[in-house]
Motif scaffolding. Sequence first.
Motif, PDB file in Angstrom:
ATOM      1  N   SER A  41     -32.663 -23.761  71.972  1.00  0.00           N
ATOM      2  CA  SER A  41     -32.560 -24.878  72.918  1.00  0.00           C
ATOM      3  C   SER A  41     -32.091 -24.398  74.281  1.00  0.00           C
ATOM      4  O   SER A  41     -32.642 -24.795  75.316  1.00  0.00           O
ATOM      5  CB  SER A  41     -31.597 -25.942  72.392  1.00  0.00           C
ATOM      6  N   ALA A  42     -31.074 -23.548  74.299  1.00  0.00           N
ATOM      7  CA  ALA A  42     -30.581 -23.015  75.572  1.00  0.00           C
ATOM      8  C   ALA A  42     -31.665 -22.187  76.259  1.00  0.00           C
ATOM      9  O   ALA A  42     -31.838 -22.265  77.479  1.00  0.00           O
ATOM     10  CB  ALA A  42     -29.329 -22.173  75.336  1.00  0.00           C
ATOM     11  N   LEU A  43     -32.419 -21.419  75.478  1.00  0.00           N
ATOM     12  CA  LEU A  43     -33.508 -20.617  76.033  1.00  0.00           C
ATOM     13  C   LEU A  43     -34.589 -21.493  76.646  1.00  0.00           C
ATOM     14  O   LEU A  43     -35.093 -21.208  77.730  1.00  0.00           O
ATOM     15  CB  LEU A  43     -34.102 -19.714  74.951  1.00  0.00           C
ATOM     16  N   VAL A  44     -34.935 -22.592  75.972  1.00  0.00           N
ATOM     17  CA  VAL A  44     -35.955 -23.514  76.498  1.00  0.00           C
ATOM     18  C   VAL A  44     -35.502 -24.106  77.827  1.00  0.00           C
ATOM     19  O   VAL A  44     -36.269 -24.140  78.793  1.00  0.00           O
ATOM     20  CB  VAL A  44     -36.285 -24.621  75.474  1.00  0.00           C
ATOM     21  N   TYR A  45     -34.253 -24.562  77.913  1.00  0.00           N
ATOM     22  CA  TYR A  45     -33.746 -25.112  79.175  1.00  0.00           C
ATOM     23  C   TYR A  45     -33.768 -24.047  80.274  1.00  0.00           C
ATOM     24  O   TYR A  45     -34.146 -24.320  81.406  1.00  0.00           O
ATOM     25  CB  TYR A  45     -32.326 -25.664  79.010  1.00  0.00           C
ATOM     26  N   PHE A  46     -33.361 -22.824  79.953  1.00  0.00           N
ATOM     27  CA  PHE A  46     -33.344 -21.746  80.934  1.00  0.00           C
ATOM     28  C   PHE A  46     -34.762 -21.419  81.419  1.00  0.00           C
ATOM     29  O   PHE A  46     -34.989 -21.254  82.615  1.00  0.00           O
ATOM     30  CB  PHE A  46     -32.687 -20.500  80.330  1.00  0.00           C
ATOM     31  N   LEU A  82     -32.358 -24.357  94.454  1.00  0.00           N
ATOM     32  CA  LEU A  82     -31.057 -24.236  93.804  1.00  0.00           C
ATOM     33  C   LEU A  82     -30.542 -25.588  93.319  1.00  0.00           C
ATOM     34  O   LEU A  82     -29.752 -25.652  92.380  1.00  0.00           O
ATOM     35  CB  LEU A  82     -30.032 -23.622  94.763  1.00  0.00           C
ATOM     36  N   THR A  83     -30.955 -26.664  93.972  1.00  0.00           N
ATOM     37  CA  THR A  83     -30.471 -27.986  93.565  1.00  0.00           C
ATOM     38  C   THR A  83     -31.026 -28.410  92.209  1.00  0.00           C
ATOM     39  O   THR A  83     -30.383 -29.183  91.508  1.00  0.00           O
ATOM     40  CB  THR A  83     -30.817 -29.062  94.611  1.00  0.00           C
ATOM     41  N   ILE A  84     -32.188 -27.910  91.824  1.00  0.00           N
ATOM     42  CA  ILE A  84     -32.777 -28.302  90.539  1.00  0.00           C
ATOM     43  C   ILE A  84     -31.888 -27.886  89.369  1.00  0.00           C
ATOM     44  O   ILE A  84     -31.518 -28.718  88.541  1.00  0.00           O
ATOM     45  CB  ILE A  84     -34.221 -27.778  90.397  1.00  0.00           C
ATOM     46  N   PRO A  85     -31.487 -26.608  89.248  1.00  0.00           N
ATOM     47  CA  PRO A  85     -30.603 -26.262  88.133  1.00  0.00           C
ATOM     48  C   PRO A  85     -29.240 -26.939  88.222  1.00  0.00           C
ATOM     49  O   PRO A  85     -28.659 -27.301  87.202  1.00  0.00           O
ATOM     50  CB  PRO A  85     -30.467 -24.741  88.193  1.00  0.00           C
ATOM     51  N   MET A 120     -29.726 -30.407  86.904  1.00  0.00           N
ATOM     52  CA  MET A 120     -29.893 -30.373  85.448  1.00  0.00           C
ATOM     53  C   MET A 120     -28.549 -30.183  84.759  1.00  0.00           C
ATOM     54  O   MET A 120     -28.262 -30.834  83.752  1.00  0.00           O
ATOM     55  CB  MET A 120     -30.874 -29.284  85.040  1.00  0.00           C
ATOM     56  N   LEU A 121     -27.718 -29.314  85.287  1.00  0.00           N
ATOM     57  CA  LEU A 121     -26.402 -29.094  84.695  1.00  0.00           C
ATOM     58  C   LEU A 121     -25.497 -30.310  84.857  1.00  0.00           C
ATOM     59  O   LEU A 121     -24.714 -30.626  83.962  1.00  0.00           O
ATOM     60  CB  LEU A 121     -25.749 -27.848  85.287  1.00  0.00           C
ATOM     61  N   LEU A 122     -25.602 -31.005  85.992  1.00  0.00           N
ATOM     62  CA  LEU A 122     -24.802 -32.219  86.198  1.00  0.00           C
ATOM     63  C   LEU A 122     -25.175 -33.322  85.211  1.00  0.00           C
ATOM     64  O   LEU A 122     -24.337 -34.144  84.859  1.00  0.00           O
ATOM     65  CB  LEU A 122     -24.969 -32.735  87.632  1.00  0.00           C
ATOM     66  N   ILE A 182     -21.824 -41.604  74.141  1.00  0.00           N
ATOM     67  CA  ILE A 182     -22.439 -40.306  74.372  1.00  0.00           C
ATOM     68  C   ILE A 182     -22.270 -39.997  75.850  1.00  0.00           C
ATOM     69  O   ILE A 182     -22.727 -40.763  76.699  1.00  0.00           O
ATOM     70  CB  ILE A 182     -23.929 -40.328  73.989  1.00  0.00           C
ATOM     71  N   HIS A 183     -21.607 -38.884  76.152  1.00  0.00           N
ATOM     72  CA  HIS A 183     -21.401 -38.450  77.535  1.00  0.00           C
ATOM     73  C   HIS A 183     -22.170 -37.159  77.738  1.00  0.00           C
ATOM     74  O   HIS A 183     -21.841 -36.136  77.153  1.00  0.00           O
ATOM     75  CB  HIS A 183     -19.925 -38.209  77.829  1.00  0.00           C
ATOM     76  N   SER A 184     -23.198 -37.218  78.555  1.00  0.00           N
ATOM     77  CA  SER A 184     -24.009 -36.050  78.871  1.00  0.00           C
ATOM     78  C   SER A 184     -23.970 -35.867  80.380  1.00  0.00           C
ATOM     79  O   SER A 184     -24.755 -36.474  81.110  1.00  0.00           O
ATOM     80  CB  SER A 184     -25.441 -36.257  78.389  1.00  0.00           C
TER      81      SER A 184
END
Length: 168
Positions: free
Chosen positions: A12-17, A51-54, A57-59, A75-77
């Motif tokens: 999952s982490a690899l797919v997001y990356f 740079l704003t895209i990642p 996504m992290l926010l 659920i807090h994401s």
Amino acid sequence: MKQYRSKVDFLSALVYFVIILLVDGAAMVTSVEVLSSVSPYTSMWVFVGTLTIPVLMLLFLLPLRYFLTSDELAIHSGLLRWRIPVESILRVSRARSLRPAPALSLERLRVDYQKGNRTTSAHVSPVDRVGFLADLASADRGLVGVEGGGLVRQAGRILPLQHTAPLD
């Protein structure tokens, strides 16, 4: 209130990356080539923009936590929040998916719940799946365990709507 962390899978982490890398790389390469003749500052603005895209996504993804009280599952994401009343939960079943959801693992729990007059679902991936299901069942005695590691509503205020065929 009990807090659960999300399980994190390498895949999952690899797919997001990879998604971030592909989107950013494609945006940067095509934009710089096309727009470099327009303005000397184009490459700088494209770099800042990509740079704003990642960061966005992290926010919207981190931190990922699930909170269970006697009344609701929260659920807090990142900046996103879902609140599911425990009494509206119809079923919790095991699921395996890469579908975008507030879950960082392929091994998920699908929470089907009633929202208004329709049934919807949310996917969660708590590290302690057994403890999560046990705490959810103890929060509402109408949810009972089923074979295969899930819960089904057997009693309570809200029961699933039955679909009936129209009479001819």
